[in-house]
Write a protein that holds these residues in place. Structure first.
Motif, PDB file in Angstrom:
ATOM      1  N   ILE A   1       0.833  -1.202   0.000  1.00  0.00           N
ATOM      2  CA  ILE A   1       0.000   0.000   0.000  1.00  0.00           C
ATOM      3  C   ILE A   1       0.867   1.251   0.000  1.00  0.00           C
ATOM      4  CG2 ILE A   1      -1.676   1.334   1.341  1.00  0.00           C
ATOM      5  CD1 ILE A   1      -2.791  -1.341   2.330  1.00  0.00           C
ATOM      6  N   VAL A   2       1.869   1.261   0.865  1.00  0.00           N
ATOM      7  CA  VAL A   2       2.760   2.418   0.993  1.00  0.00           C
ATOM      8  C   VAL A   2       4.175   1.949   0.662  1.00  0.00           C
ATOM      9  CG1 VAL A   2       3.540   4.259   2.521  1.00  0.00           C
ATOM     10  CG2 VAL A   2       1.288   3.245   2.861  1.00  0.00           C
ATOM     11  N   PRO A   3       4.583   1.983  -0.596  1.00  0.00           N
ATOM     12  CA  PRO A   3       5.916   1.496  -0.945  1.00  0.00           C
ATOM     13  C   PRO A   3       7.003   2.298  -0.243  1.00  0.00           C
ATOM     14  CG  PRO A   3       4.599   1.931  -2.909  1.00  0.00           C
ATOM     15  CD  PRO A   3       3.846   2.457  -1.742  1.00  0.00           C
ATOM     16  N   GLY A   4       8.015   1.612   0.217  1.00  0.00           N
ATOM     17  CA  GLY A   4       9.139   2.270   0.870  1.00  0.00           C
ATOM     18  C   GLY A   4       8.953   2.490   2.360  1.00  0.00           C
ATOM     19  N   LEU A   5       7.811   2.102   2.905  1.00  0.00           N
ATOM     20  CA  LEU A   5       7.581   2.271   4.338  1.00  0.00           C
ATOM     21  C   LEU A   5       8.315   1.170   5.083  1.00  0.00           C
ATOM     22  CD1 LEU A   5       5.979   3.786   6.574  1.00  0.00           C
ATOM     23  CD2 LEU A   5       4.254   2.035   6.331  1.00  0.00           C
ATOM     24  N   PRO A   6       9.321   1.531   5.898  1.00  0.00           N
ATOM     25  CA  PRO A   6      10.035   0.482   6.632  1.00  0.00           C
ATOM     26  C   PRO A   6       9.122  -0.195   7.643  1.00  0.00           C
ATOM     27  CG  PRO A   6      11.214   2.578   6.725  1.00  0.00           C
ATOM     28  CD  PRO A   6       9.875   2.842   6.118  1.00  0.00           C
ATOM     29  N   ALA A   7       9.379  -1.452   7.890  1.00  0.00           N
ATOM     30  CA  ALA A   7       8.540  -2.230   8.809  1.00  0.00           C
ATOM     31  C   ALA A   7       8.566  -1.638  10.213  1.00  0.00           C
ATOM     32  CB  ALA A   7       9.003  -3.681   8.835  1.00  0.00           C
ATOM     33  N   ARG A   8       9.686  -1.003  10.591  1.00  0.00           N
ATOM     34  CA  ARG A   8       9.791  -0.424  11.931  1.00  0.00           C
ATOM     35  C   ARG A   8       8.827   0.728  12.129  1.00  0.00           C
ATOM     36  NH1 ARG A   8      16.075   0.338  12.181  1.00  0.00           N
ATOM     37  NH2 ARG A   8      16.188  -1.267  10.655  1.00  0.00           N
ATOM     38  N   ARG A   9       8.569   1.436  11.076  1.00  0.00           N
ATOM     39  CA  ARG A   9       7.699   2.607  11.200  1.00  0.00           C
ATOM     40  C   ARG A   9       6.238   2.261  11.018  1.00  0.00           C
ATOM     41  NH1 ARG A   9      11.459   6.881   8.008  1.00  0.00           N
ATOM     42  NH2 ARG A   9      13.216   6.693   9.416  1.00  0.00           N
ATOM     43  N   MET A  10       5.974   1.010  10.651  1.00  0.00           N
ATOM     44  CA  MET A  10       4.599   0.601  10.429  1.00  0.00           C
ATOM     45  C   MET A  10       3.772   0.764  11.703  1.00  0.00           C
ATOM     46  SD  MET A  10       3.029  -3.045   9.367  1.00  0.00           S
ATOM     47  CE  MET A  10       3.446  -3.726  10.951  1.00  0.00           C
ATOM     48  N   ALA A  11       4.283   0.321  12.835  1.00  0.00           N
ATOM     49  CA  ALA A  11       3.533   0.402  14.089  1.00  0.00           C
ATOM     50  C   ALA A  11       3.246   1.851  14.455  1.00  0.00           C
ATOM     51  CB  ALA A  11       4.303  -0.291  15.204  1.00  0.00           C
ATOM     52  N   ALA A  12       4.217   2.719  14.291  1.00  0.00           N
ATOM     53  CA  ALA A  12       4.018   4.135  14.609  1.00  0.00           C
ATOM     54  C   ALA A  12       2.977   4.758  13.677  1.00  0.00           C
ATOM     55  CB  ALA A  12       5.336   4.882  14.514  1.00  0.00           C
ATOM     56  N   THR A  13       3.002   4.366  12.421  1.00  0.00           N
ATOM     57  CA  THR A  13       2.041   4.895  11.462  1.00  0.00           C
ATOM     58  C   THR A  13       0.625   4.460  11.803  1.00  0.00           C
ATOM     59  OG1 THR A  13       3.756   4.807   9.766  1.00  0.00           O
ATOM     60  CG2 THR A  13       1.499   5.021   9.004  1.00  0.00           C
ATOM     61  N   VAL A  14       0.467   3.177  12.131  1.00  0.00           N
ATOM     62  CA  VAL A  14      -0.868   2.675  12.477  1.00  0.00           C
ATOM     63  C   VAL A  14      -1.366   3.325  13.767  1.00  0.00           C
ATOM     64  CG1 VAL A  14      -2.119   0.596  13.176  1.00  0.00           C
ATOM     65  CG2 VAL A  14      -0.566   0.525  11.228  1.00  0.00           C
ATOM     66  N   LEU A  15      -0.484   3.473  14.740  1.00  0.00           N
ATOM     67  CA  LEU A  15      -0.867   4.106  15.998  1.00  0.00           C
ATOM     68  C   LEU A  15      -1.286   5.555  15.782  1.00  0.00           C
ATOM     69  CD1 LEU A  15      -1.050   3.827  19.078  1.00  0.00           C
ATOM     70  CD2 LEU A  15       1.307   4.629  19.186  1.00  0.00           C
ATOM     71  N   ALA A  16      -0.543   6.293  14.979  1.00  0.00           N
ATOM     72  CA  ALA A  16      -0.889   7.690  14.705  1.00  0.00           C
ATOM     73  C   ALA A  16      -2.224   7.784  13.962  1.00  0.00           C
ATOM     74  CB  ALA A  16       0.219   8.354  13.891  1.00  0.00           C
ATOM     75  N   ALA A  17      -2.440   6.883  13.007  1.00  0.00           N
ATOM     76  CA  ALA A  17      -3.693   6.909  12.250  1.00  0.00           C
ATOM     77  C   ALA A  17      -4.879   6.594  13.159  1.00  0.00           C
ATOM     78  CB  ALA A  17      -3.627   5.919  11.094  1.00  0.00           C
ATOM     79  N   SER A  18      -4.728   5.618  14.057  1.00  0.00           N
ATOM     80  CA  SER A  18      -5.841   5.292  14.958  1.00  0.00           C
ATOM     81  C   SER A  18      -6.108   6.426  15.942  1.00  0.00           C
ATOM     82  CB  SER A  18      -5.568   3.978  15.694  1.00  0.00           C
ATOM     83  OG  SER A  18      -4.445   4.113  16.531  1.00  0.00           O
ATOM     84  N   PHE A  19      -5.051   7.104  16.390  1.00  0.00           N
ATOM     85  CA  PHE A  19      -5.235   8.247  17.284  1.00  0.00           C
ATOM     86  C   PHE A  19      -6.007   9.354  16.580  1.00  0.00           C
ATOM     87  CE2 PHE A  19      -3.722  12.394  18.763  1.00  0.00           C
ATOM     88  CZ  PHE A  19      -4.158  12.339  20.080  1.00  0.00           C
ATOM     89  N   LEU A  20      -5.618   9.647  15.342  1.00  0.00           N
ATOM     90  CA  LEU A  20      -6.304  10.706  14.596  1.00  0.00           C
ATOM     91  C   LEU A  20      -7.764  10.344  14.334  1.00  0.00           C
ATOM     92  CD1 LEU A  20      -3.542  11.789  12.078  1.00  0.00           C
ATOM     93  CD2 LEU A  20      -4.392  13.041  14.062  1.00  0.00           C
ATOM     94  N   CYS A  21      -8.032   9.084  14.014  1.00  0.00           N
ATOM     95  CA  CYS A  21      -9.427   8.669  13.794  1.00  0.00           C
ATOM     96  C   CYS A  21     -10.231   8.804  15.082  1.00  0.00           C
ATOM     97  CB  CYS A  21      -9.476   7.224  13.298  1.00  0.00           C
ATOM     98  SG  CYS A  21      -8.919   7.025  11.601  1.00  0.00           S
ATOM     99  N   GLY A  22      -9.661   8.401  16.197  1.00  0.00           N
ATOM    100  CA  GLY A  22     -10.365   8.522  17.475  1.00  0.00           C
ATOM    101  C   GLY A  22     -10.620   9.968  17.846  1.00  0.00           C
ATOM    102  N   ALA A  23      -9.631  10.834  17.621  1.00  0.00           N
ATOM    103  CA  ALA A  23      -9.804  12.253  17.931  1.00  0.00           C
ATOM    104  C   ALA A  23     -10.873  12.877  17.035  1.00  0.00           C
ATOM    105  CB  ALA A  23      -8.477  12.986  17.775  1.00  0.00           C
ATOM    106  N   ALA A  24     -10.863  12.507  15.757  1.00  0.00           N
ATOM    107  CA  ALA A  24     -11.860  13.067  14.837  1.00  0.00           C
ATOM    108  C   ALA A  24     -13.261  12.590  15.200  1.00  0.00           C
ATOM    109  CB  ALA A  24     -11.518  12.671  13.399  1.00  0.00           C
ATOM    110  N   LEU A  25     -13.412  11.325  15.539  1.00  0.00           N
ATOM    111  CA  LEU A  25     -14.736  10.831  15.929  1.00  0.00           C
ATOM    112  C   LEU A  25     -15.203  11.472  17.232  1.00  0.00           C
ATOM    113  CD1 LEU A  25     -14.525   7.041  15.062  1.00  0.00           C
ATOM    114  CD2 LEU A  25     -15.987   8.757  14.009  1.00  0.00           C
TER     115      LEU A  25
END
Length: 154
Positions: free
Chosen positions: A100-124
């Motif tokens: 989905i996101v070419p070039g995204l290192p596996a280490r940053r995957m967790a941080a990306t998912v966590l940030a996205a879930s935080f933003l979704c929760g804040a928006a809701l």
């Protein structure tokens, strides 16, 4: 073995396995014995290996001392533990995010998912709207009221 048995290969077998043919690799045993019969030079190599075998077989078996064991184990090369190791199911998720996101290192995957879930929760939370927000603001809304009305008999 690939190809015919050579003198060098026979010498390596004798060095590694000794002069007793029963200890030699089964796939190479017949070719090595045939070469032994055809080369007198190879017979001398086998005799040397047999003499060494006799010396090694005659030596007593001893346990290494604790000091020797400690010295050997402390001198071994250390493998560094990987900094970040994914579990098998996380490897699959990392592969999915890699597509989905070419070039995204596996280490940053967790941080990306966590940030996205935080933003979704804040928006809701900010814009999701509560149908009883005005009732809650006036103090008329109690979340346990519905449950209390169902279980009045208890």
């Amino acid at each position: 073995m690939n190809g015919p048995m050579t003198r060098n290969r026979l010498a390596r077998i004798l060095e590694a396995y000794g002069g007793n043919p029963s200890r030699w690799p089964e796939a190479e045993r017949a070719a090595a014995l045939a070469l032994l019969e055809s080369l007198p030079d190879a017979q001398q190599l086998r005799e040397q290996a047999l003499r060494l075998d006799l010396l090694l077989d005659a030596s007593p078996e001893t346990e290494p001392s604790p000091e020797l064991r400690t010295a050997v184990l402390s001198a071994r090369p250390r493998r560094s533990a990987p900094r970040f190791r994914l579990l098998p199911w996380r490897d699959r998720i990392a592969d999915l995010f890699g597509e989905i996101v070419p070039g995204l290192p596996a280490r940053r995957m967790a941080a990306t998912v966590l940030a996205a879930s935080f933003l979704c929760g804040a928006a809701l939370g900010a814009f999701g709207g509560n149908p009883d927000a005005t009732a809650a603001a006036n103090g008329e809304y109690w979340p346990g009221a519905y449950i209390a009305s169902i279980y009045q008999s208890y």
